[in-house]
Design a protein around this motif. Structure first.
Motif, PDB file in Angstrom:
ATOM      1  N   LEU A  79      13.729   7.040  -2.904  1.00  0.00           N
ATOM      2  CA  LEU A  79      12.543   6.378  -2.361  1.00  0.00           C
ATOM      3  C   LEU A  79      11.873   7.223  -1.277  1.00  0.00           C
ATOM      4  O   LEU A  79      10.636   7.267  -1.179  1.00  0.00           O
ATOM      5  N   LYS A  80      12.672   7.868  -0.472  1.00  0.00           N
ATOM      6  CA  LYS A  80      12.125   8.752   0.567  1.00  0.00           C
ATOM      7  C   LYS A  80      11.286   9.858  -0.076  1.00  0.00           C
ATOM      8  O   LYS A  80      10.180  10.172   0.389  1.00  0.00           O
ATOM      9  N   ASN A  81      11.793  10.421  -1.168  1.00  0.00           N
ATOM     10  CA  ASN A  81      11.043  11.461  -1.877  1.00  0.00           C
ATOM     11  C   ASN A  81       9.769  10.897  -2.482  1.00  0.00           C
ATOM     12  O   ASN A  81       8.703  11.536  -2.424  1.00  0.00           O
ATOM     13  N   LYS A  82       9.850   9.675  -3.011  1.00  0.00           N
ATOM     14  CA  LYS A  82       8.664   9.046  -3.577  1.00  0.00           C
ATOM     15  C   LYS A  82       7.585   8.837  -2.514  1.00  0.00           C
ATOM     16  O   LYS A  82       6.393   9.026  -2.773  1.00  0.00           O
ATOM     17  N   VAL A  83       7.998   8.452  -1.332  1.00  0.00           N
ATOM     18  CA  VAL A  83       7.043   8.270  -0.232  1.00  0.00           C
ATOM     19  C   VAL A  83       6.345   9.592   0.085  1.00  0.00           C
ATOM     20  O   VAL A  83       5.123   9.641   0.288  1.00  0.00           O
ATOM     21  N   GLN A  84       7.105  10.657   0.092  1.00  0.00           N
ATOM     22  CA  GLN A  84       6.569  11.956   0.504  1.00  0.00           C
ATOM     23  C   GLN A  84       5.643  12.584  -0.528  1.00  0.00           C
ATOM     24  O   GLN A  84       4.743  13.350  -0.158  1.00  0.00           O
ATOM     25  N   ILE A  85       5.840  12.263  -1.816  1.00  0.00           N
ATOM     26  CA  ILE A  85       5.035  12.928  -2.852  1.00  0.00           C
ATOM     27  C   ILE A  85       3.936  12.022  -3.425  1.00  0.00           C
ATOM     28  O   ILE A  85       3.219  12.447  -4.328  1.00  0.00           O
ATOM     29  N   SER A  86       3.800  10.809  -2.894  1.00  0.00           N
ATOM     30  CA  SER A  86       2.855   9.853  -3.486  1.00  0.00           C
ATOM     31  C   SER A  86       1.684   9.570  -2.561  1.00  0.00           C
ATOM     32  O   SER A  86       1.234   8.425  -2.428  1.00  0.00           O
ATOM     33  N   LYS A  87       1.145  10.602  -1.914  1.00  0.00           N
ATOM     34  CA  LYS A  87       0.107  10.398  -0.907  1.00  0.00           C
ATOM     35  C   LYS A  87      -1.176   9.801  -1.477  1.00  0.00           C
ATOM     36  O   LYS A  87      -1.993   9.261  -0.746  1.00  0.00           O
ATOM     37  N   ASN A  88      -1.365   9.901  -2.793  1.00  0.00           N
ATOM     38  CA  ASN A  88      -2.547   9.305  -3.420  1.00  0.00           C
ATOM     39  C   ASN A  88      -2.286   7.876  -3.895  1.00  0.00           C
ATOM     40  O   ASN A  88      -3.140   7.280  -4.566  1.00  0.00           O
ATOM     41  N   LYS A  89      -1.114   7.337  -3.573  1.00  0.00           N
ATOM     42  CA  LYS A  89      -0.754   5.970  -3.959  1.00  0.00           C
ATOM     43  C   LYS A  89      -0.297   5.214  -2.708  1.00  0.00           C
ATOM     44  O   LYS A  89       0.894   4.955  -2.533  1.00  0.00           O
ATOM     45  N   PRO A  90      -1.217   4.885  -1.815  1.00  0.00           N
ATOM     46  CA  PRO A  90      -0.834   4.306  -0.521  1.00  0.00           C
ATOM     47  C   PRO A  90      -0.072   2.983  -0.641  1.00  0.00           C
ATOM     48  O   PRO A  90       0.840   2.722   0.146  1.00  0.00           O
ATOM     49  N   ASP A  91      -0.421   2.136  -1.614  1.00  0.00           N
ATOM     50  CA  ASP A  91       0.287   0.864  -1.766  1.00  0.00           C
ATOM     51  C   ASP A  91       1.732   1.107  -2.209  1.00  0.00           C
ATOM     52  O   ASP A  91       2.661   0.473  -1.706  1.00  0.00           O
ATOM     53  N   PHE A  92       1.908   2.030  -3.133  1.00  0.00           N
ATOM     54  CA  PHE A  92       3.250   2.395  -3.589  1.00  0.00           C
ATOM     55  C   PHE A  92       4.062   2.980  -2.438  1.00  0.00           C
ATOM     56  O   PHE A  92       5.233   2.622  -2.243  1.00  0.00           O
ATOM     57  N   GLN A  93       3.444   3.862  -1.662  1.00  0.00           N
ATOM     58  CA  GLN A  93       4.120   4.432  -0.496  1.00  0.00           C
ATOM     59  C   GLN A  93       4.583   3.342   0.470  1.00  0.00           C
ATOM     60  O   GLN A  93       5.728   3.350   0.940  1.00  0.00           O
ATOM     61  N   LEU A  94       3.678   2.407   0.763  1.00  0.00           N
ATOM     62  CA  LEU A  94       3.988   1.347   1.714  1.00  0.00           C
ATOM     63  C   LEU A  94       5.168   0.511   1.227  1.00  0.00           C
ATOM     64  O   LEU A  94       6.077   0.192   2.004  1.00  0.00           O
ATOM     65  N   GLN A  95       5.164   0.156  -0.038  1.00  0.00           N
ATOM     66  CA  GLN A  95       6.264  -0.650  -0.571  1.00  0.00           C
ATOM     67  C   GLN A  95       7.584   0.114  -0.512  1.00  0.00           C
ATOM     68  O   GLN A  95       8.637  -0.476  -0.226  1.00  0.00           O
ATOM     69  N   CYS A  96       7.533   1.405  -0.770  1.00  0.00           N
ATOM     70  CA  CYS A  96       8.763   2.215  -0.704  1.00  0.00           C
ATOM     71  C   CYS A  96       9.285   2.307   0.731  1.00  0.00           C
ATOM     72  O   CYS A  96      10.493   2.217   0.959  1.00  0.00           O
TER      73      CYS A  96
END
Length: 300
Positions: A79-96
């Motif tokens: 999940l930490k990696n998903k947060v770092q590589i998903s800068k164009n998906k702010p809602d996904f980042q927030l949930q992670c």
């Protein structure tokens, strides 16, 4: 599961897998791995939230205790990696990030959350607003990385109704016997606490990394069930009984076995209010499902 191109068929399969898990037919460890595969491709916000909640439930309750640490570390890094590589998906980042606050349990993980809170780590796309700050504060309080003074400082920056509720949750999460006892006594004896604040305090009380910290309160819990039912409104009584029910102690090998305690109470209290007995029966059923899932997860 990651080969499906649409959310609906993927969600239907995951829902069936979740039902199988709850029925003791699918290993929680395997479900977590399946959910992680789905998160590689899932874009629907509701489906992502469901998957993250179910992963957390597996790591916290359904998985065999001895299997949790390794997979917990794997999920946190995923999940930490998903947060770092998903800068164009702010809602996904927030949930992670929110999910990371729920599953953190060791120093390295809490250090990451602490750096996020104090803006020592910046991740493109992640905005640390008041709501997210409080989730970080609550998690760090549970881990023992901040204290009551830090929580009060945070409250000074967000002295709103919601801020006060979050502060109560954070204070109730402090992992000391003194803090837990103070919160427990207020929950049990202070009828003036507003319902939403009471819910926040109960969430904080059961918010523990070391579950042995709250075992000693459950003799009183079962002793006071009828008093709670008689002296509170039905809604508040149900909230207290269900939120504090010690399902999190299932399979932990501690002095309070929730299944044995609930069965003993039901056997001893045959004349208790039928509606109260029904609430305990439903809580007991959930604990039995957790126990069955843990036993399956333990099999080679």
């Amino acid at each position: 599961i990651d080969k499906f191109t649409q959310t609906l068929p993927r969600t239907l399969i995951l829902a069936n897998a979740w039902d199988m898990l709850r029925d003791g037919e699918f290993k929680p460890t395997n479900y977590v791995k399946l959910a992680m595969l789905a998160l590689e491709v899932e874009t629907d916000s509701s489906a992502v939230r469901m998957l993250l909640n179910q992963i957390n439930a597996c790591l916290y309750n359904y998985m065999a205790v001895e299997n949790r640490d390794i997979l917990q570390n794997e999920v946190f890094e995923f999940l930490k990696n998903k947060v770092q590589i998903s800068k164009n998906k702010p809602d996904f980042q927030l949930q992670c990030v929110r999910s990371l606050t729920s599953i953190a349990q060791n120093k390295k993980q809490y250090d990451f959350l602490y750096e996020l809170l104090n803006e020592k780590t910046h991740i493109d796309g992640v905005i640390i607003d008041h709501d997210l700050r409080w989730q970080l504060v609550i998690a760090l309080s549970e881990g023992g990385y901040i204290d009551a003074n830090d929580i009060k400082t945070e409250l000074n920056n967000d002295n709103t109704v919601t801020g006060n509720q979050n502060a109560q949750c954070a204070l109730a999460s402090i992992p000391t016997s003194e803090s837990k006892t103070a919160v427990w006594n207020r929950i049990m004896n202070d009828y003036s606490i507003p319902n939403d604040t009471l819910n926040s305090m109960m969430d904080g009380f059961v918010n523990v990394t070391d579950r042995s910290l709250i075992v000693s309160y459950y003799d009183e819990y079962f002793e006071k069930l009828e008093e709670i039912w008689e002296n509170r409104t039905v809604a508040v009584a149900c909230s207290i009984i269900e939120t504090l029910f010690p399902i999190m102690l299932t399979g932990m090998g501690l002095s309070c076995d929730p299944i044995q305690c609930a069965e003993k109470w039901l056997n001893d209290k045959k004349q208790a209010a039928p509606a109260l007995r029904r609430v305990i029966i439903e809580c007991l059923d959930d604990a039995k499902r957790v126990q069955i899932a843990q036993e399956l997860d333990r099999e080679k």
